[in-house]
Enzyme design. Structure first.
Site, short mmCIF file in Angstrom:
data_model
loop_
_atom_site.label_atom_id
_atom_site.label_comp_id
_atom_site.label_asym_id
_atom_site.label_seq_id
_atom_site.Cartn_x
_atom_site.Cartn_y
_atom_site.Cartn_z
CB SER A 124 -0.85 -0.02 1.28
OG SER A 124 -1.46 1.22 1.49
CE1 TYR A 135 -3.67 -2.57 5.79
CE2 TYR A 135 -3.25 -0.24 5.40
CZ TYR A 135 -3.53 -1.50 4.92
OH TYR A 135 -3.64 -1.71 3.56
CE LYS A 137 -1.34 -4.34 3.54
NZ LYS A 137 -1.71 -5.60 2.90
P1 NAD Z 1 -11.04 -6.65 1.61
O1 NAD Z 1 -11.21 -6.64 3.08
O2 NAD Z 1 -12.22 -6.28 0.76
O3 NAD Z 1 -10.52 -8.09 1.14
C1 NAD Z 1 -9.70 -8.90 1.93
C2 NAD Z 1 -10.26 -10.32 1.87
O4 NAD Z 1 -9.40 -11.16 2.63
C3 NAD Z 1 -11.66 -10.44 2.48
O5 NAD Z 1 -12.50 -11.16 1.59
C4 NAD Z 1 -11.45 -11.20 3.79
O6 NAD Z 1 -12.56 -12.01 4.10
C5 NAD Z 1 -10.19 -12.01 3.46
N1 NAD Z 1 -9.35 -12.33 4.63
C6 NAD Z 1 -8.92 -11.50 5.60
N2 NAD Z 1 -8.14 -12.15 6.47
C7 NAD Z 1 -8.06 -13.43 6.03
C8 NAD Z 1 -7.40 -14.61 6.50
N3 NAD Z 1 -6.67 -14.58 7.62
N4 NAD Z 1 -7.55 -15.76 5.79
C9 NAD Z 1 -8.30 -15.79 4.66
N5 NAD Z 1 -8.94 -14.72 4.17
C10 NAD Z 1 -8.83 -13.56 4.86
O7 NAD Z 1 -9.80 -5.70 1.26
P2 NAD Z 1 -9.34 -5.11 -0.14
O8 NAD Z 1 -9.69 -3.68 -0.18
O9 NAD Z 1 -9.76 -5.99 -1.23
O10 NAD Z 1 -7.76 -5.18 0.06
C11 NAD Z 1 -7.02 -6.31 -0.35
C12 NAD Z 1 -5.57 -6.14 0.06
O11 NAD Z 1 -5.08 -4.91 -0.49
C13 NAD Z 1 -5.37 -6.03 1.55
O12 NAD Z 1 -4.18 -6.71 1.89
C14 NAD Z 1 -5.21 -4.54 1.79
O13 NAD Z 1 -4.43 -4.25 2.92
C15 NAD Z 1 -4.52 -4.10 0.52
N6 NAD Z 1 -4.77 -2.69 0.19
C16 NAD Z 1 -6.06 -2.23 0.09
C17 NAD Z 1 -6.28 -0.89 -0.20
C18 NAD Z 1 -7.67 -0.32 -0.31
O14 NAD Z 1 -7.82 0.91 -0.28
N7 NAD Z 1 -8.72 -1.13 -0.45
C19 NAD Z 1 -5.19 -0.03 -0.41
C20 NAD Z 1 -3.90 -0.53 -0.30
C21 NAD Z 1 -3.70 -1.88 0.00
C1 UD1 Z 2 -6.66 5.44 3.14
C2 UD1 Z 2 -6.05 4.67 4.29
C3 UD1 Z 2 -4.58 4.44 4.02
C4 UD1 Z 2 -4.35 3.79 2.65
C5 UD1 Z 2 -4.99 4.67 1.58
C6 UD1 Z 2 -4.83 4.06 0.21
C7 UD1 Z 2 -7.39 5.34 6.20
C8 UD1 Z 2 -7.46 6.18 7.44
N1 UD1 Z 2 -6.24 5.43 5.50
O1 UD1 Z 2 -6.21 6.77 3.28
O2 UD1 Z 2 -4.02 3.59 4.99
O3 UD1 Z 2 -2.97 3.69 2.38
O4 UD1 Z 2 -6.39 4.84 1.89
O5 UD1 Z 2 -5.69 3.01 0.05
O6 UD1 Z 2 -8.30 4.58 5.89
N2 UD1 Z 2 -12.13 12.12 3.42
C9 UD1 Z 2 -13.13 13.01 3.76
N3 UD1 Z 2 -14.28 12.51 4.32
C10 UD1 Z 2 -14.48 11.17 4.51
C11 UD1 Z 2 -13.45 10.27 4.16
C12 UD1 Z 2 -12.28 10.78 3.62
O7 UD1 Z 2 -13.00 14.21 3.60
O8 UD1 Z 2 -15.55 10.79 5.05
C13 UD1 Z 2 -10.91 12.66 2.79
C14 UD1 Z 2 -9.62 12.35 3.53
O9 UD1 Z 2 -9.34 13.35 4.48
C15 UD1 Z 2 -8.61 12.31 2.36
C16 UD1 Z 2 -9.44 11.78 1.18
O10 UD1 Z 2 -10.80 12.04 1.53
O11 UD1 Z 2 -8.18 13.61 2.04
C17 UD1 Z 2 -9.28 10.30 0.93
O12 UD1 Z 2 -9.52 9.60 2.14
P1 UD1 Z 2 -9.53 7.98 2.19
O13 UD1 Z 2 -10.45 7.47 1.14
O14 UD1 Z 2 -9.78 7.58 3.60
O15 UD1 Z 2 -8.06 7.58 1.73
P2 UD1 Z 2 -6.64 7.96 2.38
O16 UD1 Z 2 -6.73 9.13 3.27
O17 UD1 Z 2 -5.68 8.10 1.25
#
Ligand code: NAD
Ligand code: UD1
Length: 337
Positions: A123, A147, A151
């Site tokens: 991330s 968190y 990572k």
């Molecule tokens: P998500 O929660 O929608 O998906 C994660 C999935 O993993 C879920 O279906 C959950 O049931 C499963 N899971 C969790 N723990 C588990 C375990 N111990 N064994 C088996 N299954 C398990 O999340 P996402 O948004 O799809 O994110 C996927 C990955 O990408 C994560 O590692 C997250 O940290 C990373 N990531 C997400 C974002 C974002 O903004 N969504 C940004 C950066 C990185």
């Molecule tokens: C989130 C994660 C971060 C991750 C990143 C990329 C959190 C606290 N942080 O941060 O760990 O690396 O996504 O996936 O979840 N905002 C509002 N109102 C809201 C929600 C958000 O104004 O109700 C603003 C925030 O201040 C920010 C922007 O919208 O400026 C985006 O916020 P968000 O979607 O939470 O993403 P990140 O802040 O980048």
């Protein structure tokens, strides 16, 4: 066959579609801790190739052994983990257990099965409070919460593993802000409870589930005073994984790559873009900054293009249109089934 851990989650499910479109058969391992069984039915509707499913936890050695013994797995895409920053401050142990402990179990099982190709979901959070944009991959890393630290630890574990045995092929993909949904409207992001992130919150205001959006801070040193982020369409991200897998198969090694668009969008710009596409008003109020937020974060994208030949193609309007289609056609998310 590709093993997709966490494949029923938001990013994993969309990546399954891209992998399947690329001709791969898949087996998903997910414990359903943050997803619903209905995702699997939807995936089987839209994926042209075989999608197998095993319900189980990546921390369970017996489950992993069974999966590696049952299927002929050539590579693992590892999405499974916990991802809520606030929750990680309250329950650090479960974050280290799930994310770091789970990854160690997976790596042990891969080693035992001689499967050495891994794509890992890292991330942009590993850049800590860096506000020097665009952020290149060789930027210094830090963490501001458990968190993010999980990572960082996993990235370092993977580097150590590769240093110990360069037969491993490892991609560490640093996602910026994934948004949007598959254009079919059948799969999308389905957060539990109040969304912590901006796009799902906006979508829930637009559909009438929530009254108004709180905009966290209007006094940042940005063009309109609100935070800038690099929103990237989840299907572009999904295709980035296919490119990473191909890159590993082609050249091996360890790759560390940002997946973003290279463009910063402000909170107000995203609200306007969503309002335009949905033809709905999005009431909002500017409130205090959220603790821990940076003013701006967007990716340097040259490395992804150079080594993976991947570039995000979809525009902000596509992200909003696809997110909106998913929200309006599934106002309550996936059915419980
Ligand atoms: P998500 O929660 O929608 O998906 C994660 C999935 O993993 C879920 O279906 C959950 O049931 C499963 N899971 C969790 N723990 C588990 C375990 N111990 N064994 C088996 N299954 C398990 O999340 P996402 O948004 O799809 O994110 C996927 C990955 O990408 C994560 O590692 C997250 O940290 C990373 N990531 C997400 C974002 C974002 O903004 N969504 C940004 C950066 C990185
Ligand atoms: C989130 C994660 C971060 C991750 C990143 C990329 C959190 C606290 N942080 O941060 O760990 O690396 O996504 O996936 O979840 N905002 C509002 N109102 C809201 C929600 C958000 O104004 O109700 C603003 C925030 O201040 C920010 C922007 O919208 O400026 C985006 O916020 P968000 O979607 O939470 O993403 P990140 O802040 O980048």
């Amino acid at each position: 066959m590709i093993l997709v851990t966490g494949g029923l989650g938001y990013i994993g499910s969309h990546t399954c579609v891209s992998l399947s479109d690329a001709g791969q058969d898949l087996v998903i391992l997910d414990n359903l801790s943050n997803s619903k069984a209905a995702v699997l039915e939807r995936l089987r509707e839209i994926c042209p190739n075989v999608v197998q499913f095993e319900k189980g936890d990546i921390r369970d050695k017996a489950t992993l052994t069974r999966v590696f013994n049952t299927f002929k797995i050539s590579a693992v895409l590892h999405f499974a983990g916990l991802k809520a920053v606030g929750e990680s401050n309250k329950s650090p142990i479960s974050y280290y257990d799930n994310n770091v402990g789970g990854t160690l179990c997976l790596l042990e099982a891969m080693t035992a099965a001689a499967v050495r190709t891994l794509v890992f979901s890292s991330s942009a959070t590993v850049y800590g409070d860096c506000s020097d944009v665009p952020i290149p991959e060789d930027n210094s890393r830090s963490a501001t919460n458990p968190y993010g630290r999980s990572k960082l630890f996993i990235e370092d574990i993977l580097a150590d593993l590769y240093a110990s045995d360069n037969q491993w092929r490892i991609a560490r993909l640093r996602y910026f802000n994934p948004v949007g949904a598959h254009e079919s409207g059948r799969i999308g992001e389905d957060p539990v409870g109040v969304p912590a992130n901006l796009m799902p919150y906006i979508a829930q205001v637009a559909v009438g589930h929530r009254e108004q959006l709180n905009v966290f801070g209007g006094d940042y040193p940005t063009r309109d005073g609100t935070g800038l982020r690099d929103y990237v369409h989840v299907m572009d991200l999904a295709e980035g994984h296919v490119a990473a897998l191909r890159g590993l198969q082609r050249q091996g090694g360890m790759l560390t790559v940002n997946l973003g668009t290279g463009r910063g969008t402000s909170v107000l710009e995203l609200i306007n873009a969503f309002s335009l596409v949905s033809q709905r008003e999005i009431p909002y109020k500017i409130v205090e900054r959220r603790l821990g937020d940076v003013a701006q974060s967007y990716a340097a994208v040259g490395h992804a293009e150079q080594i993976l030949g991947w570039k995000a193609k979809r525009q902000l309007s596509d992200m909003c249109a696809d997110h909106w289609r998913w929200q309006i056609e599934n106002p309550d998310g996936y059915p419980e089934s």
